[in-house]
Write a protein that holds these residues in place. Structure first.
Motif, PDB file in Angstrom:
ATOM      1  N   GLU A   1      33.923  38.926  34.276  1.00 57.60           N
ATOM      2  CA  GLU A   1      34.088  38.897  35.731  1.00 57.60           C
ATOM      3  C   GLU A   1      35.039  40.039  36.058  1.00 57.60           C
ATOM      4  OE1 GLU A   1      35.711  35.818  39.127  1.00 57.60           O
ATOM      5  OE2 GLU A   1      34.645  35.007  37.377  1.00 57.60           O
ATOM      6  N   THR A   2      34.552  41.023  36.777  1.00 55.76           N
ATOM      7  CA  THR A   2      35.251  42.301  36.874  1.00 55.76           C
ATOM      8  C   THR A   2      35.663  42.630  38.302  1.00 55.76           C
ATOM      9  OG1 THR A   2      33.855  43.053  35.042  1.00 55.76           O
ATOM     10  CG2 THR A   2      35.115  44.729  36.199  1.00 55.76           C
ATOM     11  N   TYR A   3      36.860  43.199  38.430  1.00 50.40           N
ATOM     12  CA  TYR A   3      37.400  43.590  39.735  1.00 50.40           C
ATOM     13  C   TYR A   3      37.984  44.995  39.647  1.00 50.40           C
ATOM     14  CZ  TYR A   3      37.006  38.630  40.831  1.00 50.40           C
ATOM     15  OH  TYR A   3      36.517  37.370  41.023  1.00 50.40           O
ATOM     16  N   TYR A   4      38.012  45.680  40.814  1.00 49.81           N
ATOM     17  CA  TYR A   4      38.701  46.957  40.921  1.00 49.81           C
ATOM     18  C   TYR A   4      40.192  46.716  41.150  1.00 49.81           C
ATOM     19  CZ  TYR A   4      34.216  49.386  41.581  1.00 49.81           C
ATOM     20  OH  TYR A   4      32.963  49.898  41.422  1.00 49.81           O
ATOM     21  N   GLY A   5      40.994  47.737  40.864  1.00 56.29           N
ATOM     22  CA  GLY A   5      42.427  47.626  41.043  1.00 56.29           C
ATOM     23  C   GLY A   5      42.863  47.507  42.487  1.00 56.29           C
ATOM     24  N   ASN A   6      41.984  47.844  43.438  1.00 53.79           N
ATOM     25  CA  ASN A   6      42.362  47.769  44.854  1.00 53.79           C
ATOM     26  C   ASN A   6      41.647  46.636  45.588  1.00 53.79           C
ATOM     27  OD1 ASN A   6      39.792  48.820  44.815  1.00 53.79           O
ATOM     28  ND2 ASN A   6      40.232  50.616  46.051  1.00 53.79           N
ATOM     29  N   GLU A   7      41.071  45.698  44.838  1.00 55.63           N
ATOM     30  CA  GLU A   7      40.373  44.569  45.460  1.00 55.63           C
ATOM     31  C   GLU A   7      41.317  43.383  45.675  1.00 55.63           C
ATOM     32  OE1 GLU A   7      35.935  43.735  44.654  1.00 55.63           O
ATOM     33  OE2 GLU A   7      36.721  44.416  42.731  1.00 55.63           O
ATOM     34  N   THR A   8      40.879  42.451  46.509  1.00 54.88           N
ATOM     35  CA  THR A   8      41.566  41.169  46.648  1.00 54.88           C
ATOM     36  C   THR A   8      41.044  40.235  45.557  1.00 54.88           C
ATOM     37  OG1 THR A   8      41.826  41.437  49.024  1.00 54.88           O
ATOM     38  CG2 THR A   8      41.965  39.196  48.156  1.00 54.88           C
ATOM     39  N   TYR A   9      41.966  39.596  44.815  1.00 50.41           N
ATOM     40  CA  TYR A   9      41.584  38.818  43.650  1.00 50.41           C
ATOM     41  C   TYR A   9      41.639  37.317  43.919  1.00 50.41           C
ATOM     42  CZ  TYR A   9      43.339  43.249  41.754  1.00 50.41           C
ATOM     43  OH  TYR A   9      43.596  44.566  41.525  1.00 50.41           O
ATOM     44  N   PRO A  10      40.837  36.534  43.211  1.00 50.09           N
ATOM     45  CA  PRO A  10      40.974  35.076  43.245  1.00 50.09           C
ATOM     46  C   PRO A  10      42.257  34.663  42.517  1.00 50.09           C
ATOM     47  CG  PRO A  10      39.325  35.714  41.631  1.00 50.09           C
ATOM     48  CD  PRO A  10      39.691  36.964  42.388  1.00 50.09           C
ATOM     49  N   THR A  11      42.727  33.466  42.805  1.00 49.16           N
ATOM     50  CA  THR A  11      44.019  33.004  42.300  1.00 49.16           C
ATOM     51  C   THR A  11      44.091  32.996  40.779  1.00 49.16           C
ATOM     52  OG1 THR A  11      44.338  31.638  44.257  1.00 49.16           O
ATOM     53  CG2 THR A  11      45.673  31.107  42.336  1.00 49.16           C
ATOM     54  N   ASP A  12      43.053  32.503  40.098  1.00 49.98           N
ATOM     55  CA  ASP A  12      43.123  32.411  38.638  1.00 49.98           C
ATOM     56  C   ASP A  12      43.149  33.791  37.985  1.00 49.98           C
ATOM     57  OD1 ASP A  12      40.545  32.807  39.513  1.00 49.98           O
ATOM     58  OD2 ASP A  12      39.611  31.595  37.959  1.00 49.98           O
TER      59      ASP A  12
ATOM     60  N   LYS B   1      47.902  43.978  45.593  1.00 48.29           N
ATOM     61  CA  LYS B   1      47.000  43.544  46.659  1.00 48.29           C
ATOM     62  C   LYS B   1      47.261  42.068  46.910  1.00 48.29           C
ATOM     63  CE  LYS B   1      43.466  45.210  49.094  1.00 48.29           C
ATOM     64  NZ  LYS B   1      43.493  46.457  49.852  1.00 48.29           N
ATOM     65  N   THR B   2      47.130  41.643  48.123  1.00 50.09           N
ATOM     66  CA  THR B   2      47.302  40.222  48.410  1.00 50.09           C
ATOM     67  C   THR B   2      46.258  39.428  47.656  1.00 50.09           C
ATOM     68  OG1 THR B   2      48.116  40.756  50.600  1.00 50.09           O
ATOM     69  CG2 THR B   2      47.384  38.506  50.237  1.00 50.09           C
ATOM     70  N   LYS B   3      46.708  38.409  46.952  1.00 46.63           N
ATOM     71  CA  LYS B   3      45.806  37.623  46.116  1.00 46.63           C
ATOM     72  C   LYS B   3      45.495  36.296  46.789  1.00 46.63           C
ATOM     73  CE  LYS B   3      46.575  40.725  42.904  1.00 46.63           C
ATOM     74  NZ  LYS B   3      47.661  41.481  43.443  1.00 46.63           N
ATOM     75  N   ILE B   4      44.251  36.055  47.113  1.00 46.89           N
ATOM     76  CA  ILE B   4      43.834  34.804  47.739  1.00 46.89           C
ATOM     77  C   ILE B   4      42.543  34.351  47.087  1.00 46.89           C
ATOM     78  CG2 ILE B   4      44.891  35.291  49.976  1.00 46.89           C
ATOM     79  CD1 ILE B   4      42.154  36.210  50.964  1.00 46.89           C
ATOM     80  N   ASP B   5      42.239  33.089  47.246  1.00 44.85           N
ATOM     81  CA  ASP B   5      40.956  32.596  46.755  1.00 44.85           C
ATOM     82  C   ASP B   5      39.854  33.130  47.642  1.00 44.85           C
ATOM     83  OD1 ASP B   5      41.528  30.992  44.484  1.00 44.85           O
ATOM     84  OD2 ASP B   5      42.502  29.556  45.825  1.00 44.85           O
ATOM     85  N   THR B   6      38.868  33.756  47.042  1.00 41.90           N
ATOM     86  CA  THR B   6      37.736  34.263  47.801  1.00 41.90           C
ATOM     87  C   THR B   6      36.458  33.839  47.113  1.00 41.90           C
ATOM     88  OG1 THR B   6      37.813  36.329  46.547  1.00 41.90           O
ATOM     89  CG2 THR B   6      38.958  36.301  48.655  1.00 41.90           C
ATOM     90  N   PRO B   7      35.427  33.495  47.875  1.00 45.76           N
ATOM     91  CA  PRO B   7      34.161  33.141  47.245  1.00 45.76           C
ATOM     92  C   PRO B   7      33.563  34.356  46.565  1.00 45.76           C
ATOM     93  CG  PRO B   7      33.906  33.350  49.617  1.00 45.76           C
ATOM     94  CD  PRO B   7      35.373  33.434  49.337  1.00 45.76           C
ATOM     95  N   LYS B   8      32.815  34.127  45.504  1.00 45.94           N
ATOM     96  CA  LYS B   8      32.174  35.212  44.800  1.00 45.94           C
ATOM     97  C   LYS B   8      31.152  35.884  45.709  1.00 45.94           C
ATOM     98  CE  LYS B   8      30.046  36.312  40.363  1.00 45.94           C
ATOM     99  NZ  LYS B   8      29.536  35.763  39.092  1.00 45.94           N
ATOM    100  N   SER B   9      31.191  37.241  45.694  1.00 43.53           N
ATOM    101  CA  SER B   9      30.314  37.989  46.577  1.00 43.53           C
ATOM    102  C   SER B   9      28.857  37.684  46.280  1.00 43.53           C
ATOM    103  CB  SER B   9      30.567  39.489  46.401  1.00 43.53           C
ATOM    104  OG  SER B   9      31.889  39.804  46.711  1.00 43.53           O
TER     105      SER B   9
END
Length: 253
Positions: free
Chosen positions: A57-68, A159-167
């Motif tokens: 499960e991959t994210y960019y360094g400038n994305e908003t991340y889920p809590t876990d 980046k602000t980290k909040i729970d977000t649904p998977k795109s």
């Protein structure tokens, strides 16, 4: 002696694979250090797509991340590219590190002798990932580290980290796609134009890669890839954090 060397390499590969299996997440920088722009030549997007292909499960360094994901830096791998190119050959290696900057695995060196940078860098990176056996063996196995129960806290201020649904994948209707034809553009590219012999209009530009079913593509203000899936072409790119898969109808291509 050769037999022992082969066995040693095999055991080392298995050991590295087991280490990577502890990780569910991967972090890809928005810009690699040797480049001037974010996602230049689509290298960051291509890296993210490969890691997702191999089960991260991959994210960019400038994305908003889920809590876990944000709970600790030690529940994820960090990806970097090493550029050893010279004036004749483009050379890239993929390096995987942990939260303490320890190198977990390094790919073989992908190379390309293509003259155009977008094509050369993409070809070299694809070669590195396609031959990265340790990464291809990844199969996530939950552990204390992966669940964020141990390790260092995540860095703050990224980046602000909040729970977000998977795109969810966004798929425009194929009925709204115009018929296009391909016109040669340079040595390795094509311009896709509306199929109108009177006043054809430019739609997008694509460049060859090492795969006949994948092209580097740009359309309007978006960069991505043109992929052939089940006999049809799709332009895939990210828009506001969501993957868009847009059908592209090309005549005799």
């Amino acid at each position: 002696m050769k037999r022992y060397i082969i066995l040693l390499l095999l055991f080392s590969a298995v050991g590295f694979s087991q280490n990577l299996n502890e990780y569910k997440y991967a972090l890809v920088p928005a810009k690699f250090s040797f480049l001037k722009e974010e996602n230049q030549y689509n290298l960051n997007l291509l890296t993210k797509m490969y890691l997702q292909k191999y089960g991260f499960e991959t994210y960019y360094g400038n994305e908003t991340y889920p809590t876990d994901f944000a709970a600790t830096n030690c529940n994820k791998i960090f990806i970097d590219l090493v550029n050893n190119s010279n004036m004749f050959t483009t050379k890239l290696k993929v390096v995987i590190k942990d939260c303490k900057n320890n190198i977990l695995a390094t790919s073989v060196e992908g190379t390309s002798k293509e003259k155009e940078y977008p094509v050369a860098y993409n070809e070299a990176l694809r070669m590195a990932f396609d031959n990265f056996g340790v990464l291809r063996m990844h199969k996530f196995q939950a552990s204390e580290k992966s669940l964020g129960m141990i390790g260092e806290p995540a860095q703050t201020g990224i980046k602000t980290k909040i729970d977000t649904p998977k795109s969810e994948e966004v798929k425009p209707s194929i009925q709204s796609s115009p018929l296009l034809f391909a016109k040669t553009f340079g040595e390795n590219g094509f311009q896709l134009l509306t199929n109108n012999t009177n006043v054809p209009q430019y739609v997008m530009t694509i460049y060859k890669t090492s795969s006949i079913d994948c092209y580097i593509a740009s359309k309007d203000n978006y960069s991505g890839v043109l992929l052939k899936k089940i006999g049809s072409w799709f332009f895939e790119y990210y828009k506001e954090g969501k993957l868009v898969s847009e059908p592209i109808l090309i005549v005799n291509f």
